[in-house]
Motif scaffolding. Structure first.
Motif, short mmCIF file in Angstrom:
data_model
loop_
_atom_site.label_atom_id
_atom_site.label_comp_id
_atom_site.label_asym_id
_atom_site.label_seq_id
_atom_site.Cartn_x
_atom_site.Cartn_y
_atom_site.Cartn_z
N ARG A 110 0.85 -1.19 0.00
CA ARG A 110 0.00 0.00 0.00
C ARG A 110 0.89 1.23 0.00
NH1 ARG A 110 -5.39 0.89 0.83
NH2 ARG A 110 -6.02 2.96 1.56
N TYR A 152 4.48 1.23 1.38
CA TYR A 152 4.67 0.13 2.33
C TYR A 152 4.58 -1.22 1.63
CZ TYR A 152 3.57 -3.23 6.02
OH TYR A 152 3.56 -4.33 6.83
N GLN A 183 4.59 -5.25 2.77
CA GLN A 183 4.57 -6.20 3.88
C GLN A 183 5.43 -7.39 3.50
OE1 GLN A 183 0.83 -7.04 5.79
NE2 GLN A 183 1.53 -9.06 6.44
N TYR A 242 -9.18 -2.02 2.19
CA TYR A 242 -7.75 -2.10 1.90
C TYR A 242 -7.47 -3.00 0.69
CZ TYR A 242 -6.70 0.51 6.12
OH TYR A 242 -6.60 1.51 7.06
N ASP A 260 1.39 -0.56 10.07
CA ASP A 260 0.99 -0.77 8.69
C ASP A 260 0.59 -2.21 8.40
OD1 ASP A 260 1.36 1.86 7.59
OD2 ASP A 260 3.52 1.56 7.81
N GLN A 261 1.01 -3.13 9.27
CA GLN A 261 0.70 -4.54 9.05
C GLN A 261 -0.69 -4.82 9.57
OE1 GLN A 261 3.67 -7.62 9.87
NE2 GLN A 261 2.04 -8.86 10.79
#
Length: 978
Positions: free
Chosen positions: A495, A498, A500, A858, A878-879
């Motif tokens: 996103r 970011y 993951q 999301y 953010d996770q």
């Protein structure tokens, strides 16, 4: 059990019975005379651990399905259309042998068993004579290790096998064709070695595959997300510390712990700043350089980095790697703007020249754990362990520690660290995406040309969005100079800026190009949505002709359907269906990326969702049948099978026993009930032996229900699993009745359930809180934590009765703020069951909209493993979740069809169906539910004021009853379909 007669033998090659991460190739050529005509032709095959089968250059299939070591499944393919009469034919098999135990494979030994069985006709057409022709694996077959594959590639995770390291310059891809020559210069082909006939150890029994073959459908990406010039750290390495410290750990998948160090000498040609990095997380805080403890760590956990100013010359590096370790890879990297290299220690038993430049010290303590969290502390008081931290250089270390210093086995170490290089980019410069680059994701004749930034200027990285989560085999076609490196790294979530990263999962491929145009299709299954594709060491521009995924799942059709007046609910149902499909392989699996493991408890909920969205039965039956195979590991049955981790989650066994009944009720398969009932009785009897003097289940285990911070210690009396044992006992009694079990057995189960329920109410209810407490600890301390999880199960299992049931029922609608809230969609499944039982469909819809709406917001295309409600669920803000595709979370796929559309089974086998719509705030809904006997129920309803119009279409053999909500008028139309 296998009923066919084999002439083939188990075969293998090379010097090791069970080599670590070996890809081995087998060939058999044979002639089919011109004058003979082939009838049916079947090829039967099994392998340890996995295979890809080719006939005359065409891929036939992959397998086998996972199995317990003693009962090896084999596959059978009809291959007549691939054989050529009057020509030379070839059977070619690529076998991937793991050489280590994991969560879906138990170590056996390398082996292949294959047999072609043909009917050959001769004579004229009116008096044809059938003659069998068999081509079975034996010492006339040839074999070679697949030289392009580097077996030192890292473990993907503790649950899985290995990532790809593949150098295409070292192998002739034509080996699968009949015209390939095995006797060329430098040939590595040799006659296969016969192990023995079918029935030999470790494969005592053979059984035919019990489910359909998986799909393999080519999926092209949807877009290019980004283009960057990137630079990897100057040096990185990946090693298997678990196997290095505890070599015998390859025989099991239990977690281990060890105490020890990693050490080496880093040499700088000139002074400069050096950054040491742990791209996947540190083991401890203790790292010394020249005896100085590194203190200033940076980076967001689990990534950590430390920068030191170092003089020219050699520097002694000592890393404390004391750890609890379940498996997987340990990543270490270093970067400087000045040249650096690691000096290989030599002499006195240290590493020979060319060996890994780091050494191990220890282990000073090792322990094998069974439980998920074992409280046993590390023994870090060993005098040599304490002494090692004071060493100033490698020579002093060797002199003082002597035999405690060990070389790292070459097979456990690699400097081809794709994950580390992808996570730690010491430079990353974004570039605009040229329009021609979009050709990389389109099947067009014109390739995309990847930018070339110049020698030493950096590598070219593009991020490719497949469009939605997928599971399968990554493929690409490129045109490049020999030695060009293509790295691929699979991610689930991005996103903005970011990413993951898949910490704990080395979801990578490294492919070294030969000269010219070439294709590669990885034989390793992966789950992901985004592909980070990085081209390194390119001397000329690389042409990317295509990149794709051969998506591979259990074969299903979209027999189930759901739509309604709320578009959000429609999208939530769609992602629930897609999640379930991606988590259907040869068993249900928890997730297609991190694990690919059949978790027993997860599959109960997954089966119910599957009944409503796909209607598949074989996969459910297969999963249920696999579980008792773990009884030799534990009579309580382990929580993931077949697996080498001897872990027990009591609730998972209880969910399995309940799922056995639900399958029988769904299918009316009484033969299955009779077969599985003794296995259910066996484990429940052993659980009843775990009751304490008060009559409560009091045991050590992984006493899990939800990821939220509820009080569920691994030792003591955990309320939620006592509640689930009551439920399991009652459901087992019903299963016994259907199976024709003994009346005394049935009454014994019912009595045990009643007594346990009474004991729970006597000991685990807290009057002052008007709730059931979470647990009583092993030391007798009563928990002061109260959770919605415990209250939900008290309601659902019927243990809460009378006034207590009414009180708990109010909590379902207004959860007390002081209670621990639900932390995973898995737990929401049970919450929704309780709400349906209470008739509170509005509350269920609102919860689905809120929690699953977060996922849609999301850009989720599949359901998350966790809710982002607790710090326990994520490493940083953010996770949002660990796994972005987890079928234990697909509850809406079941409840929107069963609850809102209102299609319910009214008797075993679905010959009677109840249609009970629940409109809540919806104006209309329509959908379909597949039937176990074939066909489906089609339902549509709409609301106009107080009038409900309902239309139901069902097979003529199904009796339908429609019930509409109280206070509404009805207009019902019944029709026949199929």
């Amino acid at each position: 059990m296998d009923s066919r007669s084999w002439s083939a033998k188990w075969i293998w090659g090379g010097e090791e019975e069970s080599p670590r991460n070996e890809w081995r190739c087998f060939r058999k050529t044979f002639e089919l005379p011109e004058e003979k005509t082939l009838g049916a032709a079947w090829l039967h095959i099994a392998a340890d651990s996995r295979y890809v089968l080719y006939v005359n250059g065409e891929q036939v299939g992959r397998g086998p399905v996972r199995s317990w070591r003693e009962e090896q499944f084999y596959d059978s393919y009809e291959v007549r259309h691939l054989l050529h009469a009057g020509q030379r034919n070839v059977i070619a098999v690529h076998v991937l042998h793991f050489g280590v135990t994991n969560f879906y494979y138990i170590l056996g030994r390398g082996g292949l068993l294959a047999e072609l069985e043909c009917e050959v006709t001769s004579g004229d057409a009116t008096a044809a004579e059938l003659k069998p022709l068999r081509v079975g694996s034996d010492d006339t077959w040839t074999t070679s290790r697949l030289q392009a594959q580097n077996p030192v590639s890292p473990r993907m995770s503790c649950q899985q096998g290995f990532a790809d390291l593949y150098d295409a310059r070292l192998w002739d891809e034509r080996w699968i064709t009949a015209g390939y020559r095995e006797d060329g210069p430098g040939s590595t082909w040799e006659p296969a070695k016969v192990i023995g006939p079918p029935g030999i150890e470790p494969w005592k029994r053979l059984a035919p595959r019990d489910i359909p073959f998986l799909t393999e459908e080519k999926i092209y990406p949807s877009r290019i997300v980004s283009l960057r010039r990137v630079q990897a750290p100057a040096w990185s390495a990946v090693l298997d510390l678990r196997a290095a410290m505890m070599p015998d750990s390859i025989h099991h998948a239990n977690p281990v712990s060890f105490v020890g160090y990693l050490a080496g000498e880093l040499v700088l040609s000139e002074a400069g700043n050096v950054t040491f990095g742990f791209p996947a997380g540190r083991r401890t805080d203790n790292m010394w350089v020249d005896g100085r403890l590194c203190a200033d760590w940076t980076g967001d956990l689990p990534e950590r980095y430390c920068t030191l100013e170092l003089a020219a010359g050699a520097h002694f590096v000592l890393i404390d790697v004391t750890s609890w370790d379940h498996g997987g890879a340990f990543h270490l990297a270093a970067h400087a703007e000045v040249p650096l290299e690691w000096r290989t220690p030599g002499g006195n038993g240290m590493q020979p020249a060319g060996a890994p430049p780091l050494v191990l010290i220890g282990p000073f303590d090792t322990t094998v754990h069974i439980d998920h969290q074992d409280p046993k502390p590390f023994r870090m008081d060993h005098p040599v362990y304490l002494k090692a931290a004071g060493a100033a250089n490698m020579t002093e270390l060797q002199e003082q520690l002597g035999s405690w210093v060990h070389p790292i086995p070459q097979a456990l170490y690699s400097e081809e660290d794709v994950f580390g290089a992808s996570v730690w980019t010491v430079e990353a410069e974004p570039h605009s995406i040229p329009s021609q680059l979009e050709r990389a994701i389109m099947p067009t004749p014109e390739p995309a040309v990847l930018p070339l930034f110049g020698h030493g200027a950096g590598d070219c990285e593009i991020v490719i969005d497949v469009g939605r989560e997928t599971s399968g085999f990554i493929g690409f076609e490129v045109e490049a100079e020999a030695g060009t490196v293509v790295d691929v790294y699979g991610l689930e979530y991005m996103r903005d800026d970011y990413r993951q990263h898949t910490y704990g999962l080395d979801n990578t491929i490294r492919y070294v190009c030969r000269q010219g145009r070439q294709r590669y299709l990885s034989p390793v299954r992966r789950g992901f949505r985004y592909m980070v594709l990085t081209v390194r060491k390119a001397s000329t521009p690389v042409k990317l002709h295509e990149v794709y995924v051969n998506q591979s799942t259990y074969p299903v059709t979209n027999a189930g359907a759901f739509q309604c007046s709320d578009p959000l609910l429609n999208e939530i149902w769609n992602i629930s269906r897609h999640t379930t499909r991606l988590c259907m392989e040869d068993t249900f699996v928890d997730c297609p990326s991190y694990e690919q493991v059949f978790w027993v408890g997860d599959s109960r909920n997954e089966a119910l969702v599957n009944y409503y969205v796909f209607g598949s039965l074989d996969i459910v039956k297969r999963c249920l049948n696999l579980v008792p195979g773990s009884k030799d590991m534990s009579p309580l049955y382990i929580d993931q099978v077949p697996s080498g981790w001897s872990s027990v989650i009591p609730n998972w066994t209880f969910f399995w026993s309940i799922a056995c009944l639900e399958y029988v009720e769904h299918t009316n398969d009484t033969d299955f009930a009779a077969k599985i009932w003794p296995e259910v009785r066996y484990t429940l009897e052993h659980y009843l032996q775990k009751l304490n003097a008060d009559g409560l289940l009091d045991m050590r285990g992984w006493n899990l229900l939800d990821w939220a911070p509820i009080d569920q210690p691994n030792e003591g009396i955990v309320t939620h699993q006592n509640l689930m044992l009551v439920h399991a006992l009652n459901k087992a009694a019903e299963l016994a009745r259907i199976a024709g079990g003994d009346d005394q057995d049935i009454e014994r189960l019912l009595r045990a359930g009643r007594e346990l329920a009474a004991t729970i109410n006597a000991h685990l209810w807290e009057e002052g809180k008007q709730a059931y407490l979470d647990c009583i600890h092993a030391d007798g301390r009563r928990s002061d934590i109260f959770s919605m999880q415990t209250q939900v199960l008290a309601y659902l299992t019927g243990v809460a009765c009378g006034d207590r049931r009414e009180t708990i029922g109010s909590y379902l609608l207004s959860p007390p703020a002081a209670f621990v809230q639900i932390g995973s969609p898995f737990m929401s499944f049970f919450y929704y069951e309780a709400l349906v039982d209470a008739g509170r469909y509005e509350q269920m819809l609102n919860d689905i909209r809120f929690n699953y709406g977060q996922m849609v917001r999301y850009d989720a295309t599949t359901c998350w493993e966790m809710y982002p409600n607790f710090s326990e669920n994520r490493a940083n803000p953010d996770q949002l979740t660990r796994s972005h595709c987890h079928a234990w979370s697909a509850a809406p796929g079941y409840f929107l069809g069963q609850g809102i559309l209102g299609v319910k089974r009214a008797n075993p086998g679905w010959t009677r169906v109840l249609i009970e719509p629940q409109p809540c705030d919806l104006a209309w809904a329509r959908g379909s539910v597949p039937l176990p006997q074939g066909g489906r129920i089609d339902v549509s309803w709409s609301v106009d004021g107080d009038m409900m119009n309902v239309r139901v279409a069902a097979p003529s053999s199904v009796e339908v009853e429609v019930r509409i909500p109280a206070g509404m008028r009805e207009q019902v139309t019944l029709a026949v379909n199929g």
